[in-house]
Design a protein around this motif. Structure first.
Motif, short mmCIF file in Angstrom:
data_model
loop_
_atom_site.label_atom_id
_atom_site.label_comp_id
_atom_site.label_asym_id
_atom_site.label_seq_id
_atom_site.Cartn_x
_atom_site.Cartn_y
_atom_site.Cartn_z
N LEU A 116 62.53 -0.39 19.40
CA LEU A 116 61.64 0.61 20.00
C LEU A 116 62.28 1.18 21.28
CD1 LEU A 116 58.89 1.79 19.32
CD2 LEU A 116 57.95 0.38 21.12
N TYR A 120 56.93 4.18 25.29
CA TYR A 120 57.38 4.94 24.12
C TYR A 120 56.46 6.13 23.85
CZ TYR A 120 58.00 6.15 19.23
OH TYR A 120 58.18 6.84 18.07
N PHE A 168 55.55 -0.23 24.58
CA PHE A 168 54.85 0.64 23.63
C PHE A 168 54.27 1.85 24.33
CE2 PHE A 168 54.53 -3.73 22.14
CZ PHE A 168 55.19 -3.61 20.93
N PRO A 176 55.76 2.02 16.76
CA PRO A 176 55.61 0.76 17.51
C PRO A 176 55.05 -0.37 16.65
CG PRO A 176 54.77 2.58 18.79
CD PRO A 176 55.08 3.13 17.44
#
Lengths: 360, 291
Positions: free
Chosen positions: A44, A175, A172, A36
């Motif tokens: 991403l 992820y 993020f 990230p």
């Protein structure tokens, strides 16, 4: 050239073969966690997509690659996972409970379906699962009361350990969620292979007759494989739903089932790496095609082009490298490891002759 | 009269499913592989005929174009075996399943690229119109479909049971190595049966196109033909036709007498039902092997 001198059975089934292998995976893990900070939001998102496909691929790999049962209906189990996750979260169950529960529900559904399905094998199972995949679409529409039918179901941002995870707002965090699930699933898969059950699955794949002779309960092993495979796929389904934001009856079509199976074949049947390699191909292929068509000055989208290219790649792989990308990768690696002693015929396939399945 | 009408249209549809299923069964009988692209073969055969016949393309007379199209499809089937499937010799069935699914995608793409994605109609002399027989409307195309299918099934059945090459095909599937020992050219036999199934697919395509418009996605009909082949029991030619007729007849009755939404799942539900309770179909060919 590294030489492994194994002194015990426990040594043979170690998680990592030696320090070097452990180091390689540690570096890979660090890169994955640092990603990230390196990549932009768009890429991403793409990597997240790869990981989700890889989890689904792991699920199918367990059934097809490890136990040798081809399923063309895994999109149906993605749907079961996604819908049960969405319904549980909608009724107020926190994500930390709803997520594993969705996996377990899918696993139970998978096992129930497996009980008649394990009597079939090979082509019959493939056809039965195709029918399942088609039925899933209609059943979702018919059970509109729970699933929302054609208008679909929405996924709201979820809360986990005090963090709010939203696919769009906080990519993020999403992820990291997917990454952690992927790591847990991979470790689970790897450990399963080291256990007696994993060996039993491989035995069933290689020869049912020999497996029975060795005391493996075929039906039981197949049913468990089906259940675990569906559970992992169900988890991937929830993540896929969260990634898409909205799901309806057409999200998990039979094309997804077929793509999933093609993906693990391209990646390399029977290997964990294969699921990840295949996921990379399936997630980045559309991008690559759109970049190429733009570069060549074509503005009109050609329907079916993506699937056709994907299918052509698959045909070439089955013809020239049946072990998939992972098989090729192994060959290159071994060539370097043995340099200069690699021989040309080292990976030559043994000639085999087919016998009828009608007599079994 | 209502019932009779539904029955006739169901039978005609069922014959097309049965013809596609015949294609599967031919290949399964001789090579133990299942061609998941058979539906797309059928679609491609229909488009080849259309390309030869329709005025906007080549414009040959239908009765000249149809044999040429059948020949082209037979050649295509043979070449497909020669260039691709022959190299999979001895590999697992799953590899062939996935390969033929992929080929189906490619064929669909090629057909779409050549003839477009819009539904088109074949200028077929079979699509003459309807005749009235005792209050039932019979499409001439439907009658043609039923007649041709029954004849073709009988011909193929005799071919497999009585002729030398038909028996060689069966032997090649039951045990490849033993077939080699008996002097059967297994590869050539397999190539021949792929060609034969290409020809059958072309016939199915022509008949299907005579009944209505076709587009590249018509190949998805193959999935219903699977249901037909499974219900009949893979590996039995009359079984394939019977299965096709059952699926074909169930469809119009289900959509007439069942609630919307439930009717289209009827063939697949029947398929699953048969697979669960009689996993090897109504005309089973499976016996247990003693080790």
């Amino acid at each position: 050239m590294r030489i492994q001198f194994k002194t015990s059975y426990a040594h043979d089934i170690r998680l990592f073969a030696d320090r070097w292998t452990f180091g390689v995976y540690a570096v890979l893990l660090i890169i994955a966690f640092a990603l990230p900070f390196i990549l932009g939001v768009f890429y991403l998102g793409e990597v997240t997509n790869v990981l989700i496909w890889a989890i689904a691929g792991l699920g199918l790999m367990l059934l097809t690659g490890q136990t040798g049962q081809a399923s063309l209906g895994h999109a149906a189990f993605l749907a079961v996972g996604a819908y049960s996750g969405a319904i549980l979260m909608e009724s107020g169950v926190p994500f930390i409970l709803a997520f594993p529960a969705a996996g377990i529900i899918t696993g139970v559904v998978g096992t129930l379906i497996a009980i008649p399905a394990i009597r079939m094998h090979g082509v019959y199972l493939a056809i039965a699962t195709i029918a399942l995949s088609i039925l899933a679409d209609d059943i979702i529409v018919l059970t509109e009361h729970w699933t929302g039918g054609v208008s679909g179901k929405f996924f709201m941002p979820v809360e986990l350990f005090g963090f709010e995870i939203d696919r769009w707002g906080t990519p993020f965090k999403f992820y990291y969620l997917v990454l952690v699930v992927a790591i847990i699933c991979t470790l689970f898969y790897r450990n399963l292979l080291r256990s007696p059950l994993g060996r039993a699955m491989a035995a069933v794949r290689d020869s049912e007759v020999s497996a029975t002779a060795m005391g493996v309960h075929i039906a039981y092993t197949k049913a468990i494989a089906f259940g675990v495979s569906c559970a992992i796929t169900g988890l991937a389904g929830v993540l896929m739903g969260m990634f898409a934001g909205i799901i309806n009856n057409e999200t998990f079509s039979i094309v997804i089932s077929i793509s999933l199976l093609m993906m693990i074949v391209i990646g390399g049947l029977g290997s964990i790496h294969g699921a990840f390699f295949g996921a990379i191909v399936i997630a980045f292929l559309p991008q690559a095609i759109s970049i190429t068509t733009k570069a060549s000055g074509l503005t009109v989208a050609i329907p079916g082009l993506e699937q056709a290219i994907f299918a052509t790649i698959l045909v070439l792989f089955i013809l020239f490298e049946p072990m998939g990308i992972y098989g090729r990768w192994m060959k290159i690696r071994i060539w370097f490891e043995l340099f200069p002693f690699a021989r040309k015929d080292m990976f030559r396939r043994q000639k085999s002759y087919l016998k009828t399945e009608r007599l079994r | 009269m209502d019932v009779l009408q539904l029955l006739v249209s169901g039978l005609a549809n069922g014959c097309v499913y049965g013809l596609i299923a015949l294609g599967f069964v031919l290949i399964y009988k001789a090579t133990e592989a299942v061609n998941f692209a058979q539906g797309d073969f059928m679609m491609f055969g229909a488009f080849v005929t259309l390309g030869l016949t329709n005025a906007q393309y080549i414009g040959l007379p239908f009765w000249l174009a149809a044999p040429i199209a059948i020949g082209i499809m037979a050649l295509l089937g043979y070449l497909l075996d020669f260039f691709i499937l022959r190299h999979l010799f001895g590999q697992s069935q799953v590899a062939i399943v996935i390969l033929t699914i992929a080929l189906g995608f490619v064929i669909r793409f090629i057909a779409g690229a050549i003839w477009g994605h819009l539904p088109v109609t074949l200028e077929s002399p079979l699509a003459l119109g309807d005749i009235w027989v005792g209050g039932v409307v019979l499409g001439l195309a439907d009658v043609a479909v039923i007649v041709v299918t029954v004849m073709l099934t009988y011909f193929l059945y005799v071919f497999f049971q009585k002729t030398k090459i038909g028996l060689a095909m069966q032997a090649a599937s039951q045990n490849q190595m033993a077939a080699y020992y008996m002097g059967i050219p297994v590869r050539r036999v397999q190539g021949l049966v792929w060609g034969l199934s290409g020809a059958v697919a072309a016939v199915a395509g022509i008949l299907f196109a005579s009944k209505g418009a076709i587009d590249p996605n018509a190949g998805l009909l193959g999935i219903k033909a699977f249901a037909a082949a499974v219900i009949g029991g893979f590996g039995s030619l009359p079984g394939a036709l019977a299965g096709g007729l059952i699926v074909g007849v169930i469809e119009p009755f289900a959509s007439r007498y069942m609630a919307a939404g439930y009717s289209q799942i009827a063939p697949y539900a029947l398929l699953l039902f048969v697979l669960v309770f009689r996993p090897h179909g109504l005309f089973s060919q499976v016996r247990t092997k003693k080790v």
